[in-house]
Design an enzyme around this catalytic site. Structure first.
Site, PDB file in Angstrom:
ATOM      1  N   HIS A 188     -60.378  27.573   8.544  1.00  0.00           N
ATOM      2  CA  HIS A 188     -60.812  26.472   7.969  1.00  0.00           C
ATOM      3  C   HIS A 188     -59.355  26.033   8.005  1.00  0.00           C
ATOM      4  O   HIS A 188     -59.082  24.486   7.955  1.00  0.00           O
ATOM      5  CB  HIS A 188     -61.627  27.030   7.323  1.00  0.00           C
ATOM      6  CG  HIS A 188     -63.229  27.446   7.376  1.00  0.00           C
ATOM      7  ND1 HIS A 188     -63.871  27.909   6.747  1.00  0.00           N
ATOM      8  CD2 HIS A 188     -63.611  27.163   9.075  1.00  0.00           C
ATOM      9  CE1 HIS A 188     -64.842  28.494   6.920  1.00  0.00           C
ATOM     10  NE2 HIS A 188     -64.180  28.041   9.008  1.00  0.00           N
ATOM     11  N   HIS A 194     -69.789  21.579  12.704  1.00  0.00           N
ATOM     12  CA  HIS A 194     -68.544  22.733  12.468  1.00  0.00           C
ATOM     13  C   HIS A 194     -67.381  24.144  13.015  1.00  0.00           C
ATOM     14  O   HIS A 194     -66.935  24.395  13.000  1.00  0.00           O
ATOM     15  CB  HIS A 194     -69.114  24.179  11.502  1.00  0.00           C
ATOM     16  CG  HIS A 194     -68.336  24.763  10.546  1.00  0.00           C
ATOM     17  ND1 HIS A 194     -68.137  24.592   9.381  1.00  0.00           N
ATOM     18  CD2 HIS A 194     -68.656  26.109  11.112  1.00  0.00           C
ATOM     19  CE1 HIS A 194     -67.025  26.419   9.230  1.00  0.00           C
ATOM     20  NE2 HIS A 194     -67.668  27.022  10.122  1.00  0.00           N
ATOM     21  N   ASP A 211     -64.019  24.907  13.646  1.00  0.00           N
ATOM     22  CA  ASP A 211     -63.413  26.141  14.313  1.00  0.00           C
ATOM     23  C   ASP A 211     -61.904  26.159  15.022  1.00  0.00           C
ATOM     24  O   ASP A 211     -61.481  26.403  15.201  1.00  0.00           O
ATOM     25  CB  ASP A 211     -64.759  27.100  14.454  1.00  0.00           C
ATOM     26  CG  ASP A 211     -64.887  27.744  12.922  1.00  0.00           C
ATOM     27  OD1 ASP A 211     -64.764  27.355  12.139  1.00  0.00           O
ATOM     28  OD2 ASP A 211     -66.651  28.393  12.643  1.00  0.00           O
ATOM     29  N   HIS A 233     -65.640  31.127  18.448  1.00  0.00           N
ATOM     30  CA  HIS A 233     -63.641  31.790  17.900  1.00  0.00           C
ATOM     31  C   HIS A 233     -63.594  33.184  19.300  1.00  0.00           C
ATOM     32  O   HIS A 233     -62.295  32.719  19.861  1.00  0.00           O
ATOM     33  CB  HIS A 233     -63.893  33.201  17.072  1.00  0.00           C
ATOM     34  CG  HIS A 233     -64.300  32.001  15.527  1.00  0.00           C
ATOM     35  ND1 HIS A 233     -63.254  31.145  15.255  1.00  0.00           N
ATOM     36  CD2 HIS A 233     -64.636  32.318  14.921  1.00  0.00           C
ATOM     37  CE1 HIS A 233     -63.679  30.447  14.143  1.00  0.00           C
ATOM     38  NE2 HIS A 233     -65.108  31.292  14.015  1.00  0.00           N
TER      39      HIS A 233
END
Length: 279
Positions: free
Chosen positions: A75, A232, A236, A259
């Site tokens: 973030h 969101h 990321d 991720h």
């Protein structure tokens, strides 16, 4: 959008709790000279925010050097990318960056409030020259050439009763980032037992994460955006891609990403010098 290198005008401090460790943590972001890059400092160990130091992790972004690691940097990295900050060091008292409210909002606003210093030396940009992709059985990510900007076309399908399918096309600049930077991290209630068993989410609360249970969320205030979940995921992704060490210009398309996929894409890009050029 990104022309010269920039640092912050004054040091900035944040305090809070680590989402996964549950530990109290304080960080200080300090201005740095040109060509320093972004570096995290913990226990006197300096770790460059680079894909070369990144560790595969599904629930956060983690960098490591020797036996020292720092996690949940995504973030803050996303905020630095959107604002165009290229040179800072981040001192931390714990191995995890504070989760704050689960979004990038506080990072962005405090950095903008303290102001930026234009360092009068051009930023380097990574320009994608050919399509590169990475896929698993059920997830896919690719990046293809774009000479002017980074775009992200993101799709998720949780096959649940609330999130379901969400898609969003995003063009990376600060104005557009301000349309997603309130989006918080999230999880499914049914996955919490597994997450806890992994020793994670010790600092997770309804104040720093959305919890989805069946056809509703448990958070009293509701959603900040109707498509907060995919927003969101894009937030990321931006932070993860900034581990390229420079801004990337290219068109990203991803389905069910995360991720791990973001990091694997960077590894694929840098595997072959024909895939990119630094301008």
């Amino acid at each position: 959008m990104f022309i010269n290198q920039q640092t912050i005008r004054n040091s900035i401090s944040f305090s809070g709790i680590g989402l996964h460790t549950g530990k109290s943590v304080e960080i200080k972001i300090l201005p740095e000279k040109v060509n320093s890059g972004i570096n995290f400092i913990f226990k006197k160990e300096k770790i460059k925010a680079s894909w070369k130091n990144a560790q595969i992790s599904q629930l956060c972004t983690k960098i490591k050097k020797k036996n020292t690691y720092i996690s949940t940097i995504e973030h803050l990295m996303s905020a630095l990318s959107a604002i165009g900050v290229t040179n800072v060091s981040i001192q931390t008292t714990s191995e995890e960056i504070p989760i704050l409210d689960g979004s990038a909002k506080d990072f962005v606003e405090k950095i903008l409030d303290t102001g930026l210093v234009n360092q009068k030396i051009q930023q380097k940009i990574i320009q994608i020259k050919k399509k590169v992709n990475y896929k698993t059985i059920d997830k896919y990510i690719e990046i293809s050439p774009n000479k002017k900007k980074l775009t992200i076309d993101y799709s998720i399908d949780y096959k649940d009763d609330f999130i379901k399918k969400q898609s969003l096309y995003y063009e990376h600049d600060l104005d557009n980032f301000k349309k997603i930077y309130l989006a918080r991290t999230f999880c499914l209630h049914k996955d919490l037992e597994k997450i806890f068993a992994m020793g994670l989410a010790k600092g997770g609360t309804l104040d720093n994460a959305i919890v989805v249970s069946g056809n509703k969320i448990l958070n009293q205030g509701g959603l900040r955006y109707k498509d907060e979940f995919v927003k969101h995921k894009i937030l990321d992704c931006i932070g993860d891609l900034y581990l390229a060490e420079y801004q990337i210009y290219g068109n990203v398309i991803t389905k069910g990403g995360g991720h791990e996929l973001n990091l694997m894409l960077l590894k694929e890009v840098f595997k072959d010098e024909n895939n990119y050029e630094i301008i």
